[in-house]
Design an enzyme around this catalytic site. Structure first.
Site, PDB file in Angstrom:
ATOM      1  N   CYS A   1      -7.777  -7.198   1.501  1.00  0.00           N
ATOM      2  CA  CYS A   1      -7.583  -5.775   1.747  1.00  0.00           C
ATOM      3  C   CYS A   1      -8.825  -4.985   1.384  1.00  0.00           C
ATOM      4  CB  CYS A   1      -6.421  -5.245   0.911  1.00  0.00           C
ATOM      5  SG  CYS A   1      -5.100  -6.408   0.736  1.00  0.00           S
TER       6      CYS A   1
ATOM      7  N   THR B   1       0.837  -1.204   0.000  1.00  0.00           N
ATOM      8  CA  THR B   1       0.000   0.000   0.000  1.00  0.00           C
ATOM      9  C   THR B   1       0.871   1.253   0.000  1.00  0.00           C
ATOM     10  OG1 THR B   1      -1.734  -1.182   1.178  1.00  0.00           O
ATOM     11  CG2 THR B   1      -1.793   1.231   1.296  1.00  0.00           C
TER      12      THR B   1
ATOM     13  N   HIS C   1       5.066  -9.922   2.748  1.00  0.00           N
ATOM     14  CA  HIS C   1       4.143 -10.875   3.389  1.00  0.00           C
ATOM     15  C   HIS C   1       3.394 -11.776   2.417  1.00  0.00           C
ATOM     16  CE1 HIS C   1       0.051  -8.914   3.048  1.00  0.00           C
ATOM     17  NE2 HIS C   1       0.783  -7.857   2.813  1.00  0.00           N
TER      18      HIS C   1
HETATM   19  C1  PLP Z   1      -1.886  -6.495  -5.765  1.00  0.00           C
HETATM   20  C2  PLP Z   1      -1.742  -5.928  -4.397  1.00  0.00           C
HETATM   21  N1  PLP Z   1      -1.241  -4.697  -4.256  1.00  0.00           N
HETATM   22  C3  PLP Z   1      -1.069  -4.133  -3.049  1.00  0.00           C
HETATM   23  C4  PLP Z   1      -1.413  -4.811  -1.901  1.00  0.00           C
HETATM   24  C5  PLP Z   1      -1.216  -4.152  -0.563  1.00  0.00           C
HETATM   25  O1  PLP Z   1      -0.107  -4.677   0.072  1.00  0.00           O
HETATM   26  P1  PLP Z   1       0.106  -4.484   1.656  1.00  0.00           P
HETATM   27  O2  PLP Z   1      -0.864  -5.390   2.320  1.00  0.00           O
HETATM   28  O3  PLP Z   1       1.534  -4.900   1.870  1.00  0.00           O
HETATM   29  O4  PLP Z   1      -0.114  -3.073   1.963  1.00  0.00           O
HETATM   30  C6  PLP Z   1      -1.956  -6.101  -1.991  1.00  0.00           C
HETATM   31  C7  PLP Z   1      -2.391  -6.839  -0.788  1.00  0.00           C
HETATM   32  O5  PLP Z   1      -3.178  -7.753  -0.856  1.00  0.00           O
HETATM   33  C8  PLP Z   1      -2.110  -6.676  -3.279  1.00  0.00           C
HETATM   34  O6  PLP Z   1      -2.601  -7.895  -3.439  1.00  0.00           O
END
Ligand code: PLP
Length: 392
Positions: free
Chosen positions: A331, A79, A210
């Site tokens: 998310c 993110t 992660h």
């Molecule tokens: C394609 C994609 N982009 C961005 C993210 C966000 O990553 P984070 O959880 O490390 O903020 C995710 C999380 O599922 C994702 O699948």
């Protein structure tokens, strides 16, 4: 795996949401917390040791994506990386006429940033996708113009597993508009599918730990040398001034361990995972009618819809049997418009409601798959009975 809480058999099939940390990653994080507690910015020996430790990780990441060490910037994850690149580029290039392009099926950490700029008067194009989640090159060609400063297109879609042709996209952009920047959210692709940033003509990518058995809250972006972005965070000037804040040293070293565990084997995993995905599709096809597989490309993700079933109810029914899946992206699953990806691929309403995402890792066994297919059949049949009127 058995749950520590209930001693019930647990089959985790939500690896696209996140992965459990590998024990070796946990050990490395723990060791790093003890060894490298100094602040990497401190001038004394403990600071320098921490700085050297994260510098080695920077080098390791750079090697895996074939870039220079100075082009790797540590972040707190996907993110932040997406926000940092997109907002950083837009804010840096603020001019009267400016267009930015993305797709309708990006992760919310991209999509919401584009929507934000659209609501602030910037010319934004959301490219449509076909029934598999792929953009059309003609649409991209038509959307590009001399005012376009940025195109952001994800490598692997987190809900469908669809893989965009980043090489064709990058070449198309740069052929006509070499100054237009090209970013890809590669969170679901990093060390899962190959990527050649040079051949794809990429200026920036986002990755995180992660999704590959590393710690949460650790990630990085690749930003091509010489490119300027406006930093989101101001302060101590860490990460070349692009991301102020003390680095997450244990998280970064855990990321390193996760990378080391995958970098030489992930291409072999691809075949194994493909077989696993195909096998589950075949089992479900044999057991159930009225099902539809959505998206294409990544063997790590199976997005499947069951007519006349509610996805969320199916998810909880499977949970009762110890199987953990998702109805979309974790998310975004609390957001109102949670089915925007399925809407974008034009999935009929009755299938859309009954969609789940199953995501794999090489830790899944044949028995797990068999049990999963069995439980899906059982749940879907009993849920359909509740909805379908009985035949006389
Ligand atoms: C394609 C994609 N982009 C961005 C993210 C966000 O990553 P984070 O959880 O490390 O903020 C995710 C999380 O599922 C994702 O699948």
């Amino acid at each position: 795996m058995k749950s520590a809480r209930t001693m019930q058999k647990e089959i985790y099939l939500d690896y696209a949401a996140t992965t459990p940390m590998d024990q070796r990653v946990i050990d490395r994080v723990s060791q790093a917390s003890k060894l490298y507690y100094g602040n990497p910015s401190s001038l004394h020996r403990l600071g320098m040791e921490a700085e050297q430790a994260i510098a080695a990780v920077r080098k390791n990441i750079a090697k895996t994506i074939n870039c220079q060490e100075s082009e790797v910037i540590f972040t707190s994850g996907g993110t932040e990386g997406n926000n940092m690149i997109i907002r950083g580029i837009v804010e840096k290039s603020r001019r009267e006429k400016m267009r930015i392009i993305t797709t309708a099926i990006e992760h919310p950490s991209v999509l919401d940033v584009f929507s934000f700029y659209q609501s602030h008067g910037i010319d934004v194009v959301f490219l449509e996708v076909d029934e598999n989640g792929l953009i059309a090159m003609e649409d991209l060609q038509a959307a590009l113009n001399e005012h376009t400063i940025l195109v952001s297109i994800m490598g692997v879609n987190n809900e469908l597993g669809t893989i965009q042709d980043l090489q064709a996209i990058g070449q198309l952009i740069k052929k006509s508009y070499p100054k237009c920047l090209f970013h890809s959210d590669f969170v679901q692709g990093y060390l899962k599918i190959p990527l050649d940033i040079k051949a794809c003509r990429l200026d920036a990518i986002t990755i995180c730990a992660h999704k590959i058995f590393g710690p949460k809250g650790a990630g990085a972006v690749y930003l091509k040398k010489g490119l300027m972005t406006k930093p989101l965070l101001l302060g101590g000037g860490q990460e070349q001034g692009l991301r102020s804040g003390t680095q997450n040293v244990p998280g970064i070293l855990g990321f390193d361990e996760a990378i080391n565990l995958r970098k030489d084997i992930y291409l072999q995993d691809l075949e194994l995972l493909q077989r696993m995905r195909d096998q589950l599709i075949e089992m479900l096809d044999k057991r159930l009618t009225d099902i539809k597989v959505n998206g294409q490309g990544s063997p790590y993700i199976l997005n499947v819809s069951f007519n006349q079933v509610r996805g969320e109810v199916l998810l909880h029914s499977l949970e009762g049997a110890g199987i953990f899946v998702s109805t979309g992206s974790a998310c975004s699953s609390h957001k109102k418009e949670k089915q925007y990806v399925l809407k974008a691929i034009g999935l009929p309403e009755d299938f859309k409601e009954g969609t789940i995402r199953i995501s794999f890792s090489k830790d899944i066994t044949d028995q797990d798959l068999e049990y999963t297919a069995e439980q899906i059949e059982k749940s879907v049949n009993s849920l359909r009975k509740l909805i379908r009127p009985k035949r006389k």
